[in-house]
Design a protein around this motif. Structure first.
Motif, short mmCIF file in Angstrom:
data_model
loop_
_atom_site.label_atom_id
_atom_site.label_comp_id
_atom_site.label_asym_id
_atom_site.label_seq_id
_atom_site.Cartn_x
_atom_site.Cartn_y
_atom_site.Cartn_z
N TYR A 256 0.82 -1.21 0.00
CA TYR A 256 0.00 0.00 0.00
C TYR A 256 0.86 1.26 0.00
CZ TYR A 256 -3.56 3.31 1.70
OH TYR A 256 -4.41 4.38 1.84
N MET A 257 2.06 1.17 0.56
CA MET A 257 2.94 2.32 0.69
C MET A 257 3.96 2.44 -0.44
SD MET A 257 1.70 3.41 3.52
CE MET A 257 2.81 4.81 3.65
N ILE A 258 4.05 1.43 -1.31
CA ILE A 258 5.06 1.43 -2.36
C ILE A 258 4.92 2.66 -3.25
CG2 ILE A 258 5.88 0.24 -4.43
CD1 ILE A 258 6.68 -1.17 -1.89
N GLN A 259 6.03 3.30 -3.54
CA GLN A 259 6.05 4.46 -4.43
C GLN A 259 6.33 3.99 -5.86
OE1 GLN A 259 7.78 8.19 -2.78
NE2 GLN A 259 8.64 6.88 -1.20
N ASN A 260 5.24 3.86 -6.60
CA ASN A 260 5.36 3.42 -8.00
C ASN A 260 4.44 4.19 -8.93
OD1 ASN A 260 2.85 2.41 -7.35
ND2 ASN A 260 3.45 0.26 -7.44
N GLY A 261 3.80 5.27 -8.42
CA GLY A 261 2.93 6.08 -9.25
C GLY A 261 1.48 5.67 -9.22
N LEU A 262 1.15 4.60 -8.50
CA LEU A 262 -0.23 4.12 -8.46
C LEU A 262 -0.97 4.57 -7.20
CD1 LEU A 262 -2.47 2.38 -9.69
CD2 LEU A 262 -1.48 0.41 -8.49
N GLY A 263 -0.45 4.23 -6.03
CA GLY A 263 -1.15 4.50 -4.79
C GLY A 263 -0.87 5.87 -4.22
N VAL A 264 -1.84 6.38 -3.45
CA VAL A 264 -1.70 7.61 -2.68
C VAL A 264 -2.14 7.26 -1.26
CG1 VAL A 264 -2.42 10.01 -2.41
CG2 VAL A 264 -2.15 9.04 -4.70
N PRO A 265 -1.21 7.03 -0.34
CA PRO A 265 -1.56 6.47 0.98
C PRO A 265 -2.63 7.24 1.74
CG PRO A 265 0.79 6.30 0.64
CD PRO A 265 0.26 7.10 -0.51
N GLU A 266 -2.69 8.56 1.57
CA GLU A 266 -3.71 9.32 2.29
C GLU A 266 -5.11 9.11 1.71
OE1 GLU A 266 -3.48 11.33 5.05
OE2 GLU A 266 -1.42 10.64 5.28
N GLU A 267 -5.21 8.39 0.60
CA GLU A 267 -6.50 8.18 -0.06
C GLU A 267 -6.76 6.68 -0.24
OE1 GLU A 267 -8.56 10.50 -0.54
OE2 GLU A 267 -7.32 12.30 -0.37
N PRO A 268 -7.23 5.99 0.80
CA PRO A 268 -7.43 4.54 0.69
C PRO A 268 -8.42 4.13 -0.39
CG PRO A 268 -7.49 5.27 3.00
CD PRO A 268 -7.50 6.51 2.15
N SER A 269 -9.38 5.00 -0.73
CA SER A 269 -10.40 4.62 -1.71
C SER A 269 -9.89 4.68 -3.14
CB SER A 269 -11.63 5.53 -1.57
OG SER A 269 -11.33 6.86 -1.97
N TRP A 270 -8.66 5.15 -3.35
CA TRP A 270 -8.14 5.26 -4.71
C TRP A 270 -7.52 3.96 -5.21
CZ3 TRP A 270 -5.40 10.71 -5.20
CH2 TRP A 270 -6.39 11.71 -5.03
N GLY A 271 -7.13 3.05 -4.32
CA GLY A 271 -6.60 1.76 -4.73
C GLY A 271 -5.11 1.78 -5.01
N SER A 272 -4.46 0.64 -4.72
CA SER A 272 -3.02 0.48 -4.93
C SER A 272 -2.71 -1.00 -4.85
CB SER A 272 -2.22 1.24 -3.86
OG SER A 272 -2.36 0.60 -2.60
N TRP A 273 -1.42 -1.34 -4.95
CA TRP A 273 -1.02 -2.73 -4.79
C TRP A 273 -1.50 -3.32 -3.45
CZ3 TRP A 273 4.86 -3.13 -6.52
CH2 TRP A 273 4.91 -3.08 -7.92
N GLY A 274 -1.68 -2.49 -2.45
CA GLY A 274 -2.13 -2.96 -1.14
C GLY A 274 -3.62 -3.01 -0.97
N GLY A 275 -4.39 -2.80 -2.06
CA GLY A 275 -5.84 -2.90 -1.98
C GLY A 275 -6.53 -1.54 -1.99
N ARG A 276 -7.84 -1.59 -1.88
CA ARG A 276 -8.65 -0.38 -1.88
C ARG A 276 -9.64 -0.46 -0.73
NH1 ARG A 276 -13.03 2.20 -4.36
NH2 ARG A 276 -13.92 0.24 -5.10
N TYR A 277 -9.84 0.65 -0.03
CA TYR A 277 -10.65 0.66 1.19
C TYR A 277 -11.50 1.91 1.24
CZ TYR A 277 -7.27 -2.93 2.27
OH TYR A 277 -6.49 -4.06 2.20
N LEU A 278 -12.65 1.81 1.86
CA LEU A 278 -13.58 2.92 1.93
C LEU A 278 -13.95 3.18 3.39
CD1 LEU A 278 -15.08 4.79 -0.09
CD2 LEU A 278 -17.03 3.23 0.09
N SER A 279 -14.18 4.44 3.71
CA SER A 279 -14.51 4.81 5.08
C SER A 279 -15.80 4.15 5.54
CB SER A 279 -14.64 6.33 5.19
OG SER A 279 -15.06 6.70 6.48
N VAL A 280 -15.77 3.61 6.75
CA VAL A 280 -16.96 3.04 7.37
C VAL A 280 -17.87 4.14 7.89
CG1 VAL A 280 -17.78 1.64 9.32
CG2 VAL A 280 -15.80 0.88 7.97
#
Length: 477
Positions: A256-280
């Protein structure tokens, strides 16, 4: 060639809690983590307990893996930008401090002293560093719980809690749910499911052989044979144990934290190698808020050519890319000869290099162009370009990706450029399910993903995320 490599202008602060030795997957994850450790500021690695390891912690298991890392770190440094060296083995050893050898809430209380690991976490949290502190939890959370309890009455407790970012692999003791109940505002990524029913969690998509995923997820790069040939090689690879249940169940926390141009850790709903998550949690306006982020699904086309939708798909959709990337890094551990191994492409979009998302406002109904022709490969490999719309992150109004408008993509013949046509304002700026029909000044952000993949062995991919916000120029209040 080092000047041509990707570099990391910022480094997330990482603090790991691991119930290593409960089963082999924590050791597997730590081996992988070390090959990415030049991307992070690692601030602690604390062995903990969990429901599976209730009365002991195992710092010696971490030190054993660092022994293997010590033999390969010089080789690793031959394959990274000189401004982002790998930490020394000696430095990693200073970060290994034991957690409390008791289960869950037994480590929390007025008369319970902090463990060495908890003392280190408290020190890191109270430091003057204003960057968020990411606590990645591979086991129980009692070390974190003990620190939160210790600072609860401090005048700056709320400010300290606001610095925390937590990604935990489900709940593995009785402190996780307690933490979220006590401090619901904490940034806390965690799958929620029946106790120990891990097969329902998103993170199992890293490797789990789920009957429901057969025909969808490609398992060719998580077999025992592939792991033996590609990962269990060299001094560090020898520390990578055989799979017992599922491979590297804890790895999504730092994918989820990998810097490869895909994920933005402050935005879980955007998706990355570590998955995608939405606020409960939901704000009074019906919009997602911060706090607890839980599993959400993606729709993918499986290896059988059919569409599949699941929470696990948010991880396994990237599996071949992240497995190839790790396999390349394990090759790095074997040699300091740059020419003998493969390295990630460097992506350039309209002169913009790096990993941050590219934000674009454009008139609804218009066409905008992007040019990635200046992207290059440090090894001189040929590159292929794939542009596609990631629909799910745009579902910010109703959380149903089927209601997200589609952009029209016209890539050039060589794929290096693309023209993107945004639907007209009555579609891209419409307020979903409004009655009577209404429009807004700005539509939901539309996520465009560029994948640039080389033809080296193994083939490696770097990404850029472009977020296009349609603007209704004729909007009137």
């Amino acid at each position: 060639m080092a000047h041509a490599l990707n570099s990391y202008l910022t480094k997330p602060r990482i603090f790991i809690l691991t119930d290593i030795t409960n089963e082999p997957d924590d050791a597997q994850s730590f081996c992988r983590y070390l090959t990415y450790s030049n991307q992070f500021d690692t601030e602690g690695v604390v062995p903990t307990t969990s429901t599976w390891l209730r009365d002991k912690v195992a710092p010696e298991a971490l030190h054993d893996i660092v022994d293997g890392y010590a033999e390969v770190v010089d080789n690793l440094n031959a394959h990274t930008h000189p401004s982002n060296p790998y930490p020394t083995a000696a430095h990693i050893r200073t970060l290994i401090k034991p957690g409390a050898p008791v289960y869950g809430m037994e480590a929390v209380g007025d008369d319970v002293p902090l463990s060495e690991g908890a003392e280190l976490l408290l020190e890191r949290l109270q430091s003057d560093d204003e960057r968020p502190l990411w606590v990645l939890v591979w086991g129980g959370t009692n070390v974190l719980a003990s620190v939160l309890y210790r600072i609860r009455n401090e005048s700056n407790a709320a400010q300290l809690r606001a610095k925390l970012r937590i990604y935990t692999i489900s709940d593995q003791d009785d402190t996780g749910a307690w933490i979220r109940q006590q401090w619901p505002e904490l940034f806390y990524i965690c799958s929620v499911h029946g106790w120990n029913n891990y097969w329902s969690a998103a993170w199992i998509g890293i490797s789990g052989d789920m009957p429901a995923d057969r025909g969808a997820a490609d398992r060719s790069m998580v077999t025992k044979e592939w792991i033996k040939e590609n990962l269990q090689i060299g001094p560090l690879g020898k520390k990578y144990p055989d799979v017992m249940y599922a491979m590297e169940g804890d790895t999504p926390t730092f994918l989820y934290m990998i810097q490869n141009g895909l994920g933005v850790p402050e935005e879980p709903s955007w998706g990355s190698w570590g998955g995608r998550y939405l606020s409960v949690n939901v704000s009074p306006k019906g919009l997602p808020s911060r706090g607890h982020f839980a599993d959400v699904d993606d729709e993918v086309v499986g290896i059988d050519g059919n569409k599949h939708r699941s929470t696990r798909a948010t991880v396994y959709r990237w599996r071949n890319a992240f497995q190839s990337d790790f396999a390349a890094r394990m090759q790095w551990t074997l040699t300091s000869d740059f020419s003998k191994v493969n390295h990630q492409p460097v992506v350039d979009v309209d002169g913009n290099q790096g990993f941050a998302p590219i934000l674009v406002d454009t008139d609804a109904g218009s066409t905008v162009a992007f040019d990635a022709s200046k992207s290059y490969d440090p090894d001189g490999d040929q590159l292929t370009f794939k542009w596609w719309q990631y629909r799910e992150p745009s579902a910010v109004q109703t959380y149903h990706s089927a209601e997200v408008v589609s952009v029209e993509l016209k890539p050039s013949e060589d794929g290096k450029r693309v023209e993107v046509t945004i639907p007209p304002p009555e579609k891209s700026c419409a307020i979903q399910r409004s009655n009577p029909f209404r429009m807004s000044r700005r539509g939901s952000p539309l996520h465009l993903i560029l994948e640039v993949t080389d033809n080296g062995t193994p083939a490696l991919t770097t990404y850029r995320r472009i977020i296009i916000t349609p603007v209704n120029k004729s909007f009137q209040e």
